[in-house]
Design an enzyme around this catalytic site. Structure first.
Site, PDB file in Angstrom:
ATOM      1  N   LEU A 183      34.771  24.440  22.892  1.00 52.85           N
ATOM      2  CA  LEU A 183      34.922  25.447  23.936  1.00 52.85           C
ATOM      3  C   LEU A 183      35.999  26.425  23.500  1.00 52.85           C
ATOM      4  O   LEU A 183      37.135  26.019  23.235  1.00 52.85           O
ATOM      5  CB  LEU A 183      35.310  24.803  25.267  1.00 52.85           C
ATOM      6  CG  LEU A 183      35.664  25.775  26.412  1.00 52.85           C
ATOM      7  CD1 LEU A 183      34.462  26.642  26.774  1.00 52.85           C
ATOM      8  CD2 LEU A 183      36.190  25.011  27.629  1.00 52.85           C
ATOM      9  N   GLY A 233      34.768  37.176  19.671  1.00 54.11           N
ATOM     10  CA  GLY A 233      33.933  36.151  19.057  1.00 54.11           C
ATOM     11  C   GLY A 233      34.318  35.756  17.650  1.00 54.11           C
ATOM     12  O   GLY A 233      33.554  35.055  16.981  1.00 54.11           O
ATOM     13  N   THR A 273      34.896  34.763  28.239  1.00 56.10           N
ATOM     14  CA  THR A 273      35.844  35.869  28.304  1.00 56.10           C
ATOM     15  C   THR A 273      35.686  36.563  29.644  1.00 56.10           C
ATOM     16  O   THR A 273      34.647  36.424  30.307  1.00 56.10           O
ATOM     17  CB  THR A 273      35.609  36.878  27.164  1.00 56.10           C
ATOM     18  OG1 THR A 273      36.542  37.966  27.284  1.00 56.10           O
ATOM     19  CG2 THR A 273      34.203  37.453  27.216  1.00 56.10           C
ATOM     20  N   CYS A 326      57.228  44.513  20.118  1.00 56.93           N
ATOM     21  CA  CYS A 326      56.813  43.170  19.723  1.00 56.93           C
ATOM     22  C   CYS A 326      57.306  42.829  18.322  1.00 56.93           C
ATOM     23  O   CYS A 326      57.845  41.740  18.087  1.00 56.93           O
ATOM     24  CB  CYS A 326      55.294  43.047  19.790  1.00 56.93           C
ATOM     25  SG  CYS A 326      54.634  43.039  21.469  1.00 56.93           S
TER      26      CYS A 326
END
Length: 455
Positions: free
Chosen positions: A223, A230, A248, A420
């Site tokens: 899962l 993908g 999603t 970030c």
């Protein structure tokens, strides 16, 4: 002649010129004073075009540009990262000559953080006076970049609109993400072998590492929670022979993923759907579950339910892979959800609803909710390299990005990547890969060393 058509008296025109001169002089003194403490290697460009150094011997090839005096007023009255984001989004503050990341690398972040406590507040207050008088040269601010009412909301378990949050961030169009992601469209920290590893190699290396950490074998069922475009689902099916079910909440991601599954001829192995994983009603348990940087969207109030759902969907002895960016733990253990200037700004403009866990809380929750934690690995420097590369790629294709999503969103994404990259470099943000097993009595069944993960 109407009042609006009447020419302004000469005295008012002269007053306006004098006020502008006072503002320019004040801006010069403020910039000089800040530069003495910031010691940055870049310059400030005023709305007049004048360039002022922000440190001794600072170069002027990269400049922070104030497009009008109203930007000074807002920055001084509300000196916060939120204000800076608003001004960047509105175009009142720009960076020219380089990217936000390149600009951020020109000063010491620790020195910048402590700047408010080091400057002469009396001097700043005195020099601000010209910006408080006369007509406000205000900015477009919030109106230039609206997040449709989702900004800064505290979302409890019942009120969170997770699909709206996901759509805001991911449904900006796949063509936008193609500008800076690798061909597999992997939007998470890569895993670099060394500084020479390309992003493409590092991302496929990461996908393979996940499969090896999950000990995937042909015939098993995986899962993939928050399957994105993908990339992992297809990689696991093609290279490890597993059957994959991916979910999603992004329609754009799903469309791309379905087309990829069809193109690769994996329709008999990979199933992708638009669904909240908490709504899955599976008749059989999965052998393994992967969650790669979707957890940041879940929200503190839903952490316990998340891990209970992983336990519900996983067979006893099955492995759960959990990759997530986290914050450093604070001194007050009771404050599990502290907000910083950075997290508030990012949550408002980039990641509505995003909240970062700590690795301590992740491990604690897994342990108390039915899992045995088998492996924890820090990939902080890897994500610093990843976000820095995303920044470089997006900057190189900035005009294409602006055509797709607009100038404001492009500017803010570049700032987001810069924040970030700097955060991961300094260690104020971290990212961990954690592998846990749904608890069962007896041996774990795993090898005694980790060598097989990296062979």
């Amino acid at each position: 002649m109407s009042r609006a058509e009447r020419p302004k008296p000469i005295s008012r025109i002269m007053d306006s010129f004098r006020l502008e001169d006072r503002r320019i002089e004040a801006a010069r003194r403020i910039a000089t004073h800040i530069g003495q403490h910031l010691k940055a290697d870049l310059s400030l460009q005023l709305w007049t075009g004048e360039v002022l150094p922000l440190g001794p011997g600072a170069r002027d090839d990269i400049r922070i540009v104030l497009t009008h005096p109203g930007a000074v007023r807002r920055l001084i009255l509300r000196p916060s990262l939120m204000t800076l984001f608003e001004l960047f989004g509105a175009g009142d503050v720009l960076i020219e000559g380089g990217s936000p990341l390149e600009a951020a690398q020109r000063w010491d972040h620790g020195r910048a953080v402590h700047l408010p406590s080091r400057v002469d507040k009396g001097l700043i207050a005195r020099e601000l006076i010209p910006f408080l008088t006369g007509a406000k040269a205000g900015s477009a601010g919030d109106a230039a970049y609206d997040v449709e009412g989702m900004a800064g909301q505290r979302q409890d378990k019942a009120a969170r609109r997770d699909k709206d949050f996901i759509s805001f961030h991911y449904d900006v169009g796949n063509d936008f993400y193609r500008l800076f992601l690798d061909p597999e469209m992997v939007y998470s920290s890569a895993c670099f072998a060394d500084d020479e590893t390309s992003l493409e190699e590092a991302q496929t290396r990461k996908l393979d590492l996940i499969c090896r950490k999950l000990r995937l074998k042909p015939g098993q069922k995986l899962l993939d929670v928050g399957c994105g475009w993908g990339g992992l689902s297809c990689w696991a099916a093609r290279n490890y022979g597993v059957t994959v079910h991916g979910v999603t909440l992004s329609e754009e991601q799903l469309a791309f993923g379905l087309a990829k599954v069809e193109r690769l001829g994996l329709s008999d192995q990979v199933t992708l759907e638009l669904r909240d994983y908490r709504d899955l009603d599976m008749s059989e348990h999965f052998d393994a579950i992967s969650q790669v940087e979707m957890f940041e969207h879940v929200g503190f109030a839903n952490h316990e339910r998340h891990f209970l759902e992983m336990k519900r969907l996983l067979k006893p002895g099955g492995l759960y892979f959990h990759q997530a960016s986290v914050r450093r733990g604070g001194k007050d253990s009771r404050n599990v959800a502290p907000q910083t200037h950075a997290t508030r700004a990012i949550s408002r403009f980039i990641f509505p609803g995003g909240e970062l866990d700590t690795i301590g809380m992740t491990v604690t929750n897994l342990g108390r909710l039915g899992f045995e934690v088998l492996d924890v690995e820090n990939l902080r420097e890897h994500f610093q390299h990843t976000t820095a590369e995303w920044s470089r790629r997006l900057m190189a294709r900035r005009e294409e990005a602006e055509a797709l999503v607009g100038e404001a969103r492009t500017r803010l994404w570049l700032i987001f990547f810069a924040m970030c990259a700097q955060g991961f470099e300094r260690g104020s943000i971290l990212v961990y890969q954690t592998v846990a097993q749904r608890r069962r009595a007896g041996p774990s069944g795993l090898p005694l060393d980790r060598a097989s993960l990296y062979t």
